[in-house]
Design a protein around this motif. Structure first.
Motif, PDB file in Angstrom:
ATOM      1  N   MET A 167       0.851  -1.169   0.000  1.00 62.94           N
ATOM      2  CA  MET A 167       0.000   0.000   0.000  1.00 62.94           C
ATOM      3  C   MET A 167       0.904   1.241   0.000  1.00 62.94           C
ATOM      4  SD  MET A 167      -3.005   1.016   2.703  1.00 62.94           S
ATOM      5  CE  MET A 167      -3.793  -0.534   2.427  1.00 62.94           C
ATOM      6  N   ASN A 168       0.623   2.162  -0.897  1.00 66.45           N
ATOM      7  CA  ASN A 168       1.470   3.352  -0.971  1.00 66.45           C
ATOM      8  C   ASN A 168       1.033   4.404   0.046  1.00 66.45           C
ATOM      9  OD1 ASN A 168      -0.460   5.225  -2.070  1.00 66.45           O
ATOM     10  ND2 ASN A 168      -0.187   4.264  -4.077  1.00 66.45           N
ATOM     11  N   PRO A 169       1.887   5.368   0.334  1.00 66.13           N
ATOM     12  CA  PRO A 169       1.587   6.382   1.360  1.00 66.13           C
ATOM     13  C   PRO A 169       0.318   7.172   1.059  1.00 66.13           C
ATOM     14  CG  PRO A 169       3.924   6.430   0.821  1.00 66.13           C
ATOM     15  CD  PRO A 169       3.268   5.491  -0.146  1.00 66.13           C
ATOM     16  N   ARG A 170       0.040   7.417  -0.197  1.00 66.80           N
ATOM     17  CA  ARG A 170      -1.172   8.171  -0.582  1.00 66.80           C
ATOM     18  C   ARG A 170      -2.431   7.390  -0.192  1.00 66.80           C
ATOM     19  NH1 ARG A 170      -3.839  12.605  -1.386  1.00 66.80           N
ATOM     20  NH2 ARG A 170      -5.076  12.705  -3.258  1.00 66.80           N
ATOM     21  N   GLN A 171      -2.437   6.105  -0.461  1.00 66.82           N
ATOM     22  CA  GLN A 171      -3.582   5.264  -0.100  1.00 66.82           C
ATOM     23  C   GLN A 171      -3.751   5.210   1.414  1.00 66.82           C
ATOM     24  OE1 GLN A 171      -2.272   1.706  -2.197  1.00 66.82           O
ATOM     25  NE2 GLN A 171      -4.083   1.821  -3.534  1.00 66.82           N
ATOM     26  N   LEU A 172      -2.652   5.101   2.114  1.00 65.90           N
ATOM     27  CA  LEU A 172      -2.688   5.057   3.571  1.00 65.90           C
ATOM     28  C   LEU A 172      -3.259   6.357   4.131  1.00 65.90           C
ATOM     29  CD1 LEU A 172      -2.003   3.301   5.979  1.00 65.90           C
ATOM     30  CD2 LEU A 172       0.285   4.258   5.965  1.00 65.90           C
ATOM     31  N   GLN A 173      -2.853   7.471   3.556  1.00 68.15           N
ATOM     32  CA  GLN A 173      -3.362   8.769   3.995  1.00 68.15           C
ATOM     33  C   GLN A 173      -4.858   8.879   3.723  1.00 68.15           C
ATOM     34  OE1 GLN A 173      -1.717  12.170   1.967  1.00 68.15           O
ATOM     35  NE2 GLN A 173      -2.409  13.586   3.546  1.00 68.15           N
ATOM     36  N   GLN A 174      -5.310   8.422   2.577  1.00 68.71           N
ATOM     37  CA  GLN A 174      -6.736   8.453   2.244  1.00 68.71           C
ATOM     38  C   GLN A 174      -7.540   7.587   3.206  1.00 68.71           C
ATOM     39  OE1 GLN A 174      -6.671   7.300  -1.891  1.00 68.71           O
ATOM     40  NE2 GLN A 174      -6.686   9.434  -2.607  1.00 68.71           N
ATOM     41  N   MET A 175      -6.994   6.414   3.551  1.00 71.76           N
ATOM     42  CA  MET A 175      -7.686   5.537   4.495  1.00 71.76           C
ATOM     43  C   MET A 175      -7.774   6.195   5.868  1.00 71.76           C
ATOM     44  SD  MET A 175      -6.262   1.723   3.538  1.00 71.76           S
ATOM     45  CE  MET A 175      -6.903   1.058   5.050  1.00 71.76           C
ATOM     46  N   ALA A 176      -6.717   6.852   6.294  1.00 72.00           N
ATOM     47  CA  ALA A 176      -6.717   7.528   7.597  1.00 72.00           C
ATOM     48  C   ALA A 176      -7.734   8.667   7.603  1.00 72.00           C
ATOM     49  CB  ALA A 176      -5.326   8.055   7.925  1.00 72.00           C
ATOM     50  N   GLN A 177      -7.820   9.416   6.524  1.00 68.41           N
ATOM     51  CA  GLN A 177      -8.798  10.502   6.445  1.00 68.41           C
ATOM     52  C   GLN A 177     -10.222   9.964   6.477  1.00 68.41           C
ATOM     53  OE1 GLN A 177      -7.501  12.480   2.855  1.00 68.41           O
ATOM     54  NE2 GLN A 177      -6.190  13.917   3.975  1.00 68.41           N
ATOM     55  N   GLN A 178     -10.452   8.879   5.781  1.00 75.70           N
ATOM     56  CA  GLN A 178     -11.792   8.267   5.778  1.00 75.70           C
ATOM     57  C   GLN A 178     -12.157   7.784   7.181  1.00 75.70           C
ATOM     58  OE1 GLN A 178     -13.999   8.350   3.439  1.00 75.70           O
ATOM     59  NE2 GLN A 178     -15.503   7.087   4.477  1.00 75.70           N
ATOM     60  N   MET A 179     -11.199   7.180   7.870  1.00 76.11           N
ATOM     61  CA  MET A 179     -11.442   6.704   9.223  1.00 76.11           C
ATOM     62  C   MET A 179     -11.744   7.882  10.152  1.00 76.11           C
ATOM     63  SD  MET A 179      -8.990   4.347  11.568  1.00 76.11           S
ATOM     64  CE  MET A 179      -9.716   2.777  11.939  1.00 76.11           C
ATOM     65  N   GLN A 180     -11.044   8.992   9.986  1.00 77.02           N
ATOM     66  CA  GLN A 180     -11.296  10.178  10.797  1.00 77.02           C
ATOM     67  C   GLN A 180     -12.715  10.689  10.580  1.00 77.02           C
ATOM     68  OE1 GLN A 180      -7.966  12.786   9.693  1.00 77.02           O
ATOM     69  NE2 GLN A 180      -7.424  12.851  11.857  1.00 77.02           N
ATOM     70  N   LYS A 181     -13.160  10.711   9.339  1.00 77.23           N
ATOM     71  CA  LYS A 181     -14.519  11.162   9.027  1.00 77.23           C
ATOM     72  C   LYS A 181     -15.546  10.248   9.685  1.00 77.23           C
ATOM     73  CE  LYS A 181     -13.460  13.350   4.606  1.00 77.23           C
ATOM     74  NZ  LYS A 181     -13.645  13.287   3.155  1.00 77.23           N
ATOM     75  N   GLN A 182     -15.307   8.959   9.588  1.00 78.62           N
ATOM     76  CA  GLN A 182     -16.235   8.004  10.189  1.00 78.62           C
ATOM     77  C   GLN A 182     -16.265   8.155  11.709  1.00 78.62           C
ATOM     78  OE1 GLN A 182     -14.589   4.379   8.519  1.00 78.62           O
ATOM     79  NE2 GLN A 182     -16.241   4.247   7.007  1.00 78.62           N
ATOM     80  N   MET A 183     -15.106   8.347  12.315  1.00 74.91           N
ATOM     81  CA  MET A 183     -15.046   8.510  13.768  1.00 74.91           C
ATOM     82  C   MET A 183     -15.766   9.783  14.200  1.00 74.91           C
ATOM     83  SD  MET A 183     -11.247   7.181  14.788  1.00 74.91           S
ATOM     84  CE  MET A 183     -11.525   7.361  16.536  1.00 74.91           C
ATOM     85  N   ALA A 184     -15.607  10.862  13.451  1.00 73.70           N
ATOM     86  CA  ALA A 184     -16.300  12.116  13.777  1.00 73.70           C
ATOM     87  C   ALA A 184     -17.807  11.924  13.698  1.00 73.70           C
ATOM     88  CB  ALA A 184     -15.840  13.230  12.838  1.00 73.70           C
ATOM     89  N   LYS A 185     -18.255  11.186  12.694  1.00 72.85           N
ATOM     90  CA  LYS A 185     -19.694  10.929  12.544  1.00 72.85           C
ATOM     91  C   LYS A 185     -20.210  10.098  13.720  1.00 72.85           C
ATOM     92  CE  LYS A 185     -23.150   8.901   9.558  1.00 72.85           C
ATOM     93  NZ  LYS A 185     -23.434   7.764   8.725  1.00 72.85           N
ATOM     94  N   ILE A 186     -19.468   9.086  14.089  1.00 70.04           N
ATOM     95  CA  ILE A 186     -19.876   8.229  15.205  1.00 70.04           C
ATOM     96  C   ILE A 186     -19.887   9.025  16.506  1.00 70.04           C
ATOM     97  CG2 ILE A 186     -19.209   6.245  16.619  1.00 70.04           C
ATOM     98  CD1 ILE A 186     -18.178   4.959  13.972  1.00 70.04           C
ATOM     99  N   GLN A 187     -18.881   9.865  16.721  1.00 69.01           N
ATOM    100  CA  GLN A 187     -18.845  10.686  17.934  1.00 69.01           C
ATOM    101  C   GLN A 187     -20.061  11.604  17.994  1.00 69.01           C
ATOM    102  OE1 GLN A 187     -16.936  10.611  20.610  1.00 69.01           O
ATOM    103  NE2 GLN A 187     -15.693   8.948  19.841  1.00 69.01           N
ATOM    104  N   GLU A 188     -20.442  12.174  16.858  1.00 69.65           N
ATOM    105  CA  GLU A 188     -21.629  13.032  16.821  1.00 69.65           C
ATOM    106  C   GLU A 188     -22.887  12.218  17.153  1.00 69.65           C
ATOM    107  OE1 GLU A 188     -24.184  15.751  13.683  1.00 69.65           O
ATOM    108  OE2 GLU A 188     -22.112  15.253  13.191  1.00 69.65           O
ATOM    109  N   GLU A 189     -22.984  11.023  16.584  1.00 67.54           N
ATOM    110  CA  GLU A 189     -24.125  10.153  16.866  1.00 67.54           C
ATOM    111  C   GLU A 189     -24.189   9.790  18.351  1.00 67.54           C
ATOM    112  OE1 GLU A 189     -23.568   6.845  14.239  1.00 67.54           O
ATOM    113  OE2 GLU A 189     -24.250   7.961  12.477  1.00 67.54           O
ATOM    114  N   LEU A 190     -23.035   9.514  18.949  1.00 68.61           N
ATOM    115  CA  LEU A 190     -23.001   9.169  20.370  1.00 68.61           C
ATOM    116  C   LEU A 190     -23.455  10.348  21.229  1.00 68.61           C
ATOM    117  CD1 LEU A 190     -19.695   7.113  20.623  1.00 68.61           C
ATOM    118  CD2 LEU A 190     -22.029   6.256  20.911  1.00 68.61           C
TER     119      LEU A 190
END
Length: 101
Positions: free
Chosen positions: A1-24
């Motif tokens: 996995m290249n660094p760009r893909q890893l960065q995109q995955m981390a950003q997606q995870m951050q978005k999902q975590m923010a959404k879950i935190q808001e839901e909580l």
């Protein structure tokens, strides 16, 4: 996995975590000590309300009322913890992440 893909995955995870935190923050759980005391808490374990049955208020026995409140708060907190773990579970895939729960 290249660094760009890893960065995109981390950003997606951050978005999902923010959404879950808001839901909580919007989700509520209720903890009880019998039918005497109930505590409503959000998914961040912030107490929103406490209800006490009038018949349990006895000026001669404050200790019992205090114990009932502690029991209801612990029950609500445990339920909020379980809710957070349930919502975060798919995202973290079972990893224990300090500070999230």
């Amino acid at each position: 996995m290249n660094p760009r893909q890893l960065q995109q995955m981390a950003q997606q995870m951050q978005k999902q975590m923010a959404k879950i935190q808001e839901e909580l923050g919007n989700a509520t759980v209720e903890g009880n000590a019998g039918s005497y005391v109930s505590v409503t808490m959000n998914g961040h374990r912030e107490i929103l309300s406490i209800k006490i049955a009038p018949d349990v208020v006895d000026p001669e026995d404050v200790d019992t009322l205090q114990d009932l409140i502690v029991t209801a708060v612990k029950d609500a907190s445990a339920k909020a913890q379980a809710l957070a773990e349930q919502r975060m579970g798919p995202l973290t895939q079972g990893m224990k992440m300090p500070g999230l729960f």
